[in-house]
Design an enzyme around this catalytic site. Sequence first.
Site, short mmCIF file in Angstrom:
data_model
loop_
_atom_site.label_atom_id
_atom_site.label_comp_id
_atom_site.label_asym_id
_atom_site.label_seq_id
_atom_site.Cartn_x
_atom_site.Cartn_y
_atom_site.Cartn_z
N ASP A 34 0.86 -1.20 0.00
CA ASP A 34 0.00 0.00 0.00
C ASP A 34 0.89 1.24 0.00
O ASP A 34 2.11 1.13 0.09
CB ASP A 34 -0.95 -0.02 1.22
CG ASP A 34 -2.27 0.69 0.93
OD1 ASP A 34 -2.24 1.81 0.37
OD2 ASP A 34 -3.32 0.14 1.27
N ASP A 85 3.26 2.35 -4.94
CA ASP A 85 2.33 3.25 -5.61
C ASP A 85 2.05 2.62 -6.96
O ASP A 85 2.94 2.55 -7.82
CB ASP A 85 2.95 4.64 -5.79
CG ASP A 85 1.99 5.58 -6.50
OD1 ASP A 85 0.98 5.11 -7.07
OD2 ASP A 85 2.24 6.80 -6.50
N VAL A 86 0.83 2.14 -7.16
CA VAL A 86 0.53 1.38 -8.38
C VAL A 86 0.52 2.24 -9.63
O VAL A 86 0.44 1.72 -10.74
CB VAL A 86 -0.80 0.59 -8.26
CG1 VAL A 86 -0.76 -0.40 -7.11
CG2 VAL A 86 -2.01 1.53 -8.13
N TYR A 177 -15.06 7.38 -12.22
CA TYR A 177 -14.97 6.11 -11.47
C TYR A 177 -15.58 4.96 -12.27
O TYR A 177 -14.96 3.90 -12.43
CB TYR A 177 -15.67 6.28 -10.11
CG TYR A 177 -15.48 5.09 -9.19
CD1 TYR A 177 -14.28 4.88 -8.54
CD2 TYR A 177 -16.52 4.17 -8.99
CE1 TYR A 177 -14.11 3.79 -7.69
CE2 TYR A 177 -16.35 3.09 -8.15
CZ TYR A 177 -15.15 2.90 -7.49
OH TYR A 177 -14.97 1.82 -6.66
N LYS A 181 -13.74 1.62 -13.85
CA LYS A 181 -14.10 0.26 -13.43
C LYS A 181 -14.64 -0.57 -14.60
O LYS A 181 -14.43 -1.79 -14.64
CB LYS A 181 -15.09 0.32 -12.27
CG LYS A 181 -14.50 0.92 -10.98
CD LYS A 181 -13.35 0.08 -10.42
CE LYS A 181 -12.87 0.56 -9.06
NZ LYS A 181 -11.76 -0.25 -8.52
N VAL A 210 -19.65 -1.21 0.35
CA VAL A 210 -18.94 -1.63 1.56
C VAL A 210 -18.58 -0.38 2.37
O VAL A 210 -18.07 0.59 1.79
CB VAL A 210 -17.64 -2.40 1.18
CG1 VAL A 210 -17.05 -3.07 2.42
CG2 VAL A 210 -17.90 -3.43 0.09
N GLY A 211 -18.78 -0.42 3.66
CA GLY A 211 -18.56 0.77 4.50
C GLY A 211 -17.10 1.05 4.78
O GLY A 211 -16.66 0.99 5.92
#
Length: 280
Positions: A34, A85-86, A177, A181, A210-211
Site C-alpha cells: 500500500d 504506488d501502483v 470512477y 471500473k 462496503v462501508g
Amino acid sequence: MNDRVVLVTGGARGIGFGIVEAFANAGFKVMIADLGGGNSAARGASSSAGGDAENWNYNLANKQDLDQAQSKAGQLGEVASCEVDVTSSDSCVKAVAATIERFGQLDVLINNAGVVQSGPLLEFSEDDWDKVFAVNTKGIFLMTRAALPALLESKDAAVVNTASIAGKKGYADMSAYCGSKFAAIGITQSLANEFAPSGIRVNAICPGIVGTAMWLEHLMPSNTTDIDEKNRDFEDAMAERIPMGRPQTVEDMGQAALYLATARNVTGVALSVAGGIEMN
Ligand code: NAD
C-alpha cells in the site's frame, strides 16, 4: 495453500485488508502492499497524476495503517508488507521484487488499490480524472506487467482485480470512477484470454457497497464525525437499498477473492458481490 504466495495492493485497510485476512486464514503467505507515505516514488508519480497520494479528497493509507495491518494479519500466518504506488512502474517492480525476496515466489496478484472521486462533469477537474484512471485502471496494467514473469513461474497462478458494480452500470456524477471500473472489467477479460494458454486465470470481484473510507468519507458525507453513528447511518441507508438487506462487508470480498484465486477452471469472470443490487 501453504506453499502459495499472494500480493494484495491497497491491502492496508478496507476491502484489501479483508482480502489479506481471508488469504492468511487459508494459509497463503501474504505481502500487503500500500502507499504508506514513505515512498518517494509514490509522491513523484502521484503528483504527475494529480495531487499528493496521501492527500486525496479523503485520506489514503499511511505507514501506520500499513504497519498495523501487518501486525494484525501477522497473527493469522506469514505476512509481510511493503510500500507501493501502483501508478509508478518502478514502484510496482520493486513491490514484486520485495515479495520474491521475502517469500521466493508469487502465485496470486490482487489488484485492489483504488480511489474514488465524484461530482458533476462541469466541476470535475482534469487532474482528478487522470488520478482515478491512473490508480484504478493503469495501476492494473503496471502491477500485472511487473508480476507476470513471477506468475509464469507459478504452477497455479491467478490475478484478481477489484472492479465494482460501477463497472457494470453507470451512475450519475461518477463518470470517471465508472469509466475506470468498466475498463478494469475489460482488462480482466482481455488478460484472461491472453494468459489462458499459460494457465494464469484472471478474474474480477465487483463489490457492491462496503462501508470503507470511500463510502464513509466521500460518497456518503455525514454530518457526524462519530464513527459509530456514521456506520449506523450507512447501514440503515443501505439496508433499504440492497435486496439482501445489508451492505457488503470486507469479509464478503475476501471470501469472493479467495474463491476466484483458487477456482481452477474459472477465468474472465466479473463476479458481483453485492447482495442482489447488481445481478449482471
Ligand atoms: P479504501 O480507500 O479503504 O482502500 C483503498 C486502498 O487503496 C487504500 O488502502 C489506499 O491507500 C490504496 N491506494 C490508493 N491509491 C493507491 C496507489 N496509488 N498505490 C497503492 N495503493 C493505493 O477503500 P476500499 O473500499 O477498501 O477500496 C478497495 C477497492 O474496492 C478499490 O479498488 C475500490 O474502487 C473498490 N470498491 C469499493 C467499493 C466500496 O463500496 N467500498 C465498491 C466497489 C469497489
